[in-house]
Write an enzyme that holds these catalytic residues in place. Structure first.
Site, PDB file in Angstrom:
ATOM      1  N   TYR A  52       3.969   2.314   2.356  1.00 43.27           N
ATOM      2  CA  TYR A  52       4.549   3.242   3.312  1.00 43.27           C
ATOM      3  C   TYR A  52       4.397   2.592   4.680  1.00 43.27           C
ATOM      4  CZ  TYR A  52       5.281   8.055   5.056  1.00 43.27           C
ATOM      5  OH  TYR A  52       5.751   9.201   5.644  1.00 43.27           O
ATOM      6  N   SER A  66      23.988  15.676  -4.696  1.00 45.51           N
ATOM      7  CA  SER A  66      25.221  14.939  -4.965  1.00 45.51           C
ATOM      8  C   SER A  66      25.797  15.204  -6.350  1.00 45.51           C
ATOM      9  CB  SER A  66      24.964  13.429  -4.825  1.00 45.51           C
ATOM     10  OG  SER A  66      24.726  13.148  -3.476  1.00 45.51           O
ATOM     11  N   ILE A  67      25.150  16.059  -7.133  1.00 49.57           N
ATOM     12  CA  ILE A  67      25.691  16.425  -8.441  1.00 49.57           C
ATOM     13  C   ILE A  67      25.788  17.938  -8.554  1.00 49.57           C
ATOM     14  CG2 ILE A  67      25.172  16.487 -10.920  1.00 49.57           C
ATOM     15  CD1 ILE A  67      24.115  13.650 -10.720  1.00 49.57           C
ATOM     16  N   ALA A  68      24.743  18.638  -8.134  1.00 41.84           N
ATOM     17  CA  ALA A  68      24.684  20.079  -8.374  1.00 41.84           C
ATOM     18  C   ALA A  68      23.771  20.731  -7.354  1.00 41.84           C
ATOM     19  CB  ALA A  68      24.143  20.334  -9.784  1.00 41.84           C
ATOM     20  N   PHE A  69      23.875  22.058  -7.271  1.00 41.06           N
ATOM     21  CA  PHE A  69      22.978  22.835  -6.415  1.00 41.06           C
ATOM     22  C   PHE A  69      21.905  23.445  -7.318  1.00 41.06           C
ATOM     23  CE2 PHE A  69      21.245  26.104  -3.826  1.00 41.06           C
ATOM     24  CZ  PHE A  69      21.494  25.759  -2.509  1.00 41.06           C
ATOM     25  N   GLU A  90      19.804  14.714  -5.088  1.00 41.70           N
ATOM     26  CA  GLU A  90      20.011  14.703  -3.631  1.00 41.70           C
ATOM     27  C   GLU A  90      21.255  15.483  -3.212  1.00 41.70           C
ATOM     28  OE1 GLU A  90      19.214  11.068  -1.496  1.00 41.70           O
ATOM     29  OE2 GLU A  90      18.015  10.267  -3.134  1.00 41.70           O
TER      30      GLU A  90
HETATM   31  C1  LIG Z   1       6.884  15.205   8.334  1.00 40.46           C
HETATM   32  C2  LIG Z   1       7.472  14.908   6.986  1.00 40.46           C
HETATM   33  C3  LIG Z   1       6.646  14.536   5.946  1.00 40.46           C
HETATM   34  C4  LIG Z   1       7.182  14.250   4.680  1.00 40.46           C
HETATM   35  N1  LIG Z   1       6.328  13.950   3.654  1.00 40.46           N
HETATM   36  C5  LIG Z   1       6.819  13.742   2.422  1.00 40.46           C
HETATM   37  C6  LIG Z   1       5.945  13.468   1.328  1.00 40.46           C
HETATM   38  O1  LIG Z   1       4.712  13.430   1.473  1.00 40.46           O
HETATM   39  N2  LIG Z   1       6.504  13.277   0.104  1.00 40.46           N
HETATM   40  C7  LIG Z   1       7.845  13.347  -0.079  1.00 40.46           C
HETATM   41  O2  LIG Z   1       8.285  13.172  -1.210  1.00 40.46           O
HETATM   42  N3  LIG Z   1       8.691  13.571   0.927  1.00 40.46           N
HETATM   43  C8  LIG Z   1       8.217  13.789   2.170  1.00 40.46           C
HETATM   44  N4  LIG Z   1       9.087  14.059   3.204  1.00 40.46           N
HETATM   45  C9  LIG Z   1      10.522  14.087   2.971  1.00 40.46           C
HETATM   46  C10 LIG Z   1      11.051  15.521   2.647  1.00 40.46           C
HETATM   47  O3  LIG Z   1      10.215  16.514   3.095  1.00 40.46           O
HETATM   48  C11 LIG Z   1      11.098  15.702   1.192  1.00 40.46           C
HETATM   49  O4  LIG Z   1      12.089  14.849   0.720  1.00 40.46           O
HETATM   50  C12 LIG Z   1      11.387  17.135   0.706  1.00 40.46           C
HETATM   51  O5  LIG Z   1      11.364  17.056  -0.677  1.00 40.46           O
HETATM   52  C13 LIG Z   1      12.677  17.748   1.154  1.00 40.46           C
HETATM   53  O6  LIG Z   1      12.666  19.132   0.802  1.00 40.46           O
HETATM   54  P1  LIG Z   1      13.499  20.189   1.654  1.00 40.46           P
HETATM   55  O7  LIG Z   1      13.383  21.517   0.997  1.00 40.46           O
HETATM   56  O8  LIG Z   1      13.110  20.119   3.066  1.00 40.46           O
HETATM   57  O9  LIG Z   1      14.958  19.624   1.423  1.00 40.46           O
HETATM   58  P2  LIG Z   1      16.178  19.459   2.417  1.00 40.46           P
HETATM   59  O10 LIG Z   1      15.788  18.686   3.599  1.00 40.46           O
HETATM   60  O11 LIG Z   1      16.804  20.780   2.640  1.00 40.46           O
HETATM   61  O12 LIG Z   1      17.164  18.579   1.516  1.00 40.46           O
HETATM   62  C14 LIG Z   1      16.791  17.307   1.061  1.00 40.46           C
HETATM   63  C15 LIG Z   1      17.915  16.707   0.214  1.00 40.46           C
HETATM   64  O13 LIG Z   1      18.052  17.464  -0.996  1.00 40.46           O
HETATM   65  C16 LIG Z   1      19.323  18.111  -1.067  1.00 40.46           C
HETATM   66  N5  LIG Z   1      19.061  19.488  -1.477  1.00 40.46           N
HETATM   67  C17 LIG Z   1      18.334  20.422  -0.802  1.00 40.46           C
HETATM   68  N6  LIG Z   1      18.283  21.561  -1.505  1.00 40.46           N
HETATM   69  C18 LIG Z   1      18.987  21.358  -2.644  1.00 40.46           C
HETATM   70  C19 LIG Z   1      19.300  22.179  -3.762  1.00 40.46           C
HETATM   71  N7  LIG Z   1      18.876  23.434  -3.849  1.00 40.46           N
HETATM   72  N8  LIG Z   1      20.047  21.637  -4.747  1.00 40.46           N
HETATM   73  C20 LIG Z   1      20.482  20.358  -4.676  1.00 40.46           C
HETATM   74  N9  LIG Z   1      20.227  19.546  -3.635  1.00 40.46           N
HETATM   75  C21 LIG Z   1      19.479  20.037  -2.626  1.00 40.46           C
HETATM   76  C22 LIG Z   1      19.922  17.995   0.319  1.00 40.46           C
HETATM   77  O14 LIG Z   1      21.342  17.920   0.284  1.00 40.46           O
HETATM   78  C23 LIG Z   1      19.280  16.731   0.859  1.00 40.46           C
HETATM   79  O15 LIG Z   1      20.010  15.612   0.419  1.00 40.46           O
HETATM   80  C24 LIG Z   1       8.588  14.325   4.478  1.00 40.46           C
HETATM   81  C25 LIG Z   1       9.419  14.707   5.538  1.00 40.46           C
HETATM   82  C26 LIG Z   1       8.875  15.003   6.775  1.00 40.46           C
HETATM   83  C27 LIG Z   1       9.802  15.412   7.882  1.00 40.46           C
END
Ligand SMILES: Cc1cc2nc3c(=O)[nH]c(=O)nc-3n(C[C@H](O)[C@H](O)[C@H](O)COP(=O)(O)OP(=O)(O)OC[C@H]3O[C@@H](n4cnc5c(N)ncnc54)[C@H](O)[C@@H]3O)c2cc1C
Length: 487
Positions: free
Chosen positions: A396, A213-216, A211
Site C-alpha cells: 500500500y 458494471s454488471i448489476a446493482f 464495481e
Molecule cells: C478513507 C478511505 C479508506 C478506505 N479504506 C479501505 C479499506 O481499508 N479497504 C477497502 O477495501 N477499501 C477501502 N476504501 C475504498 C472504499 O471505501 C471501498 O472500496 C468501499 O468498499 C466502497 O464502499 P461504498 O459503499 O462507499 O461504495 P461506493 O463508493 O458507493 O461505490 C463503490 C463502487 O461500487 C459500485 N457500487 C456501489 N454500490 C453498488 C451496488 N449496490 N451494486 C453494484 N455496484 C455498486 C459503485 O458504482 C462504485 O464503482 C477506502 C476509501 C476511503 C475514502
C-alpha cells in the site's frame, strides 16, 4: 444527448419512484460527479467529469428494477452508489447522460441468524451501523476496512473490499454467502445462502467485485463470528530492513499462523503517525479469537520475530494500541482533509497492489526509487504491507506532493496519474496485480489488458453478456475505447 432529454429523464424517474426520491440539487449533483480520486479538485469545487442528471434513491428492489430497465431501454448510463467512499473514479461517469442510483434508502437489517451465523442486510446498510449492532450481541462480521464508518454493504461487495483483520477473517469474498441483485434489464436474481456449493462456476463472483458494471446489488448475506475483544494481544517491533520484515511476515503466515492483523510499515510511512520513530520499519501484529488460540498465536509470533537478530521491541506498545483504535476514517477525518485541501496544495494519495513473496521487496524498492527520481515536488513516498497470504502480500503505497502550480484541474496529469502509472508498471512487470482491494474504477481501467493478459477476453465476454448495452457504469473496469474492439 440525442434521444432523451434531461427533463424527460427526471420526469420518468419521478414516475417510477416519487418526487421525494429524485434529487436534482445542483450542488449535490456537482459533488456526486467525482469521488475521492479527485478529492483535491473536489475540495476546490472544480468539477471536471460529466454531471449527473439526477440522483435517484430507490426504496425497494422493484424500484431498482424499474429504474435500471428504463435506463437500459433509453441509453442512460447508470452509476450505482451506496456509501460514496470510492477512490478509483468508479463514481465518475464516462458517458452522458447518466444518473446516480443511490442505495442508501435500502437500509434495513433483514435477518440476524445466530444459529447459522449469518446476517442478511440490504445494500445500503452502513457497515459500521451493522457492526456496532452485532458487537452488542456478541458477534462481528470480521470486516474492518479503514472506510468502515463511510462504506455500505453494496459498495463493499461491489469493490471486493478487504478489512484490517483479513488474515484471520478473509476479504469480503470469503464472507459473502449469498446475495440479491438487479440486472440491467430489470431482472431480479438471488443466490441462496449455503455453507459451500459444487454446482458449476461460483456465480457469486459475477457480482462480488462487479464495481457497478454488471448489476446493482440490493441484498447481501455475510458470515458471522464471535466478537471477543478481551482476547486481543498486540505485538510490535522495529526491524532493520524492509526485506527482513517481509521475510518475517512470510514465515509467520506460511507456517500456518493467523493473526488478525499482520503489518509492516516502512519508516517513511510510519513517521506520519509517530515522527520520532522515523528511523526503521515497524512490524505490528494483533491476535484474537478463542483465548487459547489467541494466546498460542501471539506466543508463536513473539518467538519467531524475536529469533531474528534484526528486530527490537517497539516501545511504548500503548502507542500501537491507540494508533489502531484511530485507524478508521470517519466523516470527521474526511472533512478535515477537505478543509486542508481548500487552503493548501499539499496532496496525499494511496495506491495499493499485491504480488508474490519473491517479488514484493523488489517492487517496493523499484517504485520508491522511480517515484523519487521522476516526480517533482514530491514530499515523500513510503508504504506498508497490511494483508498477507501464504503466497504473497499487498503493498500500500502512501505518497504526498506539493502542487507547486496550485492547479487542482491539472494536478492529476502532473502528479497522481504518473505516480499511479509507475506503481502499476513496476508491479505488472513482476507478475503482480495492479489492485489488491481498491478495485479498477476508471483510474486503472487503461491497464486492464496488461493486468489480465490472455484471460482479458473472459472478463470482457462476461461484462458484455450481462450488460450488452453498457448501461451499468460504462467505462468502469473496461474503458469505452476497448468496449467495441474486436476480440
Ligand atoms: C478513507 C478511505 C479508506 C478506505 N479504506 C479501505 C479499506 O481499508 N479497504 C477497502 O477495501 N477499501 C477501502 N476504501 C475504498 C472504499 O471505501 C471501498 O472500496 C468501499 O468498499 C466502497 O464502499 P461504498 O459503499 O462507499 O461504495 P461506493 O463508493 O458507493 O461505490 C463503490 C463502487 O461500487 C459500485 N457500487 C456501489 N454500490 C453498488 C451496488 N449496490 N451494486 C453494484 N455496484 C455498486 C459503485 O458504482 C462504485 O464503482 C477506502 C476509501 C476511503 C475514502
Amino acid at each position: 444527448m440525442d434521444t432523451v432529454t434531461k427533463d424527460a429523464i427526471v420526469q420518468q424517474l419521478i414516475q417510477l419512484t416519487s418526487r421525494d426520491q429524485v434529487n436534482v440539487d445542483p450542488d449535490q449533483l456537482n459533488y456526486a460527479s467525482l469521488d475521492f480520486y479527485r478529492k483535491y479538485p473536489r475540495a476546490r469545487k472544480i468539477y471536471q467529469a460529466p454531471i449527473p442528471v439526477a440522483i435517484v434513491y430507490p426504496e425497494n428492489v422493484a424500484q431498482v428494477a424499474a429504474v435500471l430497465k428504463y435506463a437500459n431501454d433509453t441509453g442512460v448510463n447508470v452509476i450505482p452508489r451506496t456509501g460514496g467512499s470510492e477512490i478509483e473514479r468508479g463514481l465518475e461517469s464516462a458517458r452522458e447522460p447518466h444518473i446516480i442510483v443511490d442505495g442508501s434508502r435500502l437500509n434495513q437489517i433483514l435477518k440476524f441468524d445466530p444459529e447459522d451465523m449469518q446476517l442478511t442486510v440490504q445494500a445500503g446498510v452502513p457497515l459500521k451501523q451493522a457492526e456496532d449492532w452485532l458487537n452488542e450481541k456478541g458477534y462481528t462480521t470480521g470486516h474492518l476496512p479503514q472506510s468502515q464508518p463511510l462504506a455500505d454493504f453494496g459498495g463493499l461487495v461491489a469493490t471486493r473490499s478487504i478489512g484490517q483483520l483479513s488474515t484471520l477473517y478473509g476479504g469480503i469474498e470469503d464472507m459473502v454467502v449469498g446475495l440479491e441483485a438487479v440486472m440491467p434489464d430489470g431482472r431480479i436474481v438471488r443466490i441462496k445462502n449455503v455453507p459451500r456449493r459444487s454446482v458449476g462456476p461460483d456465480i457469486r463472483h459475477v457480482f462480488i467485485g462487479n464495481e457497478g458494471s454488471i448489476a446493482f446489488i440490493t441484498e447481501v448475506t455475510v458470515k458471522l463470528f464471535p466478537y471477543l475483544p478481551d482476547t486481543y494481544h498486540y505485538l510490535a517491533y522495529t526491524v532493520d530492513t524492509m526485506r527482513e520484515g517481509f521475510r518475517l511476515l512470510r514465515d509467520i503466515v506460511a507456517a500456518g499462523y493467523r493473526p488478525s492483523v499482520i503489518r509492516l510499515y516502512d519508516a517513511q510511512d510510519w513517521s506520519q503517525f509517530y515522527p520520532k520513530h522515523a528511523e526503521k520499519p515497524v512490524l505490528i501484529f494483533r491476535t484474537e479469537g478463542p483465548q487459547p488460540l489467541s494466546d498460542a498465536t501471539a506466543g508463536a509470533i513473539k518467538a519467531m520475530v524475536e529469533a531474528s537478530s534484526q528486530t527490537q521491541p517497539y516501545e511504548p506498545l500503548d502507542e500501537i494500541i491507540d494508533w489502531f483504535k484511530h485507524l478508521t476514517w470517519t466523516q470527521k477525518e474526511v472533512d478535515a482533509e477537505v478543509n486542508q485541501l481548500e487552503k493548501t496544495p499539499f496532496v496525499g494519495f494511496t495506491t495499493e497492489v499485491a504480488a508474490n513473496w519473491h517479488e514484493i521487496a523488489n517492487i517496493f524498492e523499484a517504485v520508491t526509487a522511480r517515484v523519487k527520481k521522476e516526480i517533482p515536488n514530491l514530499y515523500g513516498i513510503g508504504g506498508h504491507s497490511s494483508h498477507s497470504y501464504v503466497n504473497g502480500t499487498n503493498l500500500y503505497f502512501v505518497y504526498a506532493f506539493i502542487d507547486a502550480e496550485d492547479d487542482p484541474a491539472g494536478e492529476m496529469a502532473r502528479y497522481h496519474d504518473p505516480i499511479n502509472k509507475i506503481i502499476v508498471e513496476e508491479t505488472l512487470k513482476r507478475g503482480g496485480t495492479m489492485s489488491h482491494h481498491h478495485g479498477v474504477g476508471k483510474a486503472r481501467a487503461p491497464f486492464i489488458k496488461e493486468e489480465y493478459g490472455s484471460s482479458y477476453w473472459v472478463l470482457k465476454t462476461l461484462l458484455k453478456s450481462f450488460d450488452p448495452k453498457n448501461t451499468m457504469n460504462a467505462g468502469n473496469i473496461i474503458p469505452l475505447e476497448f468496449w467495441d474492439e474486436p476480440d
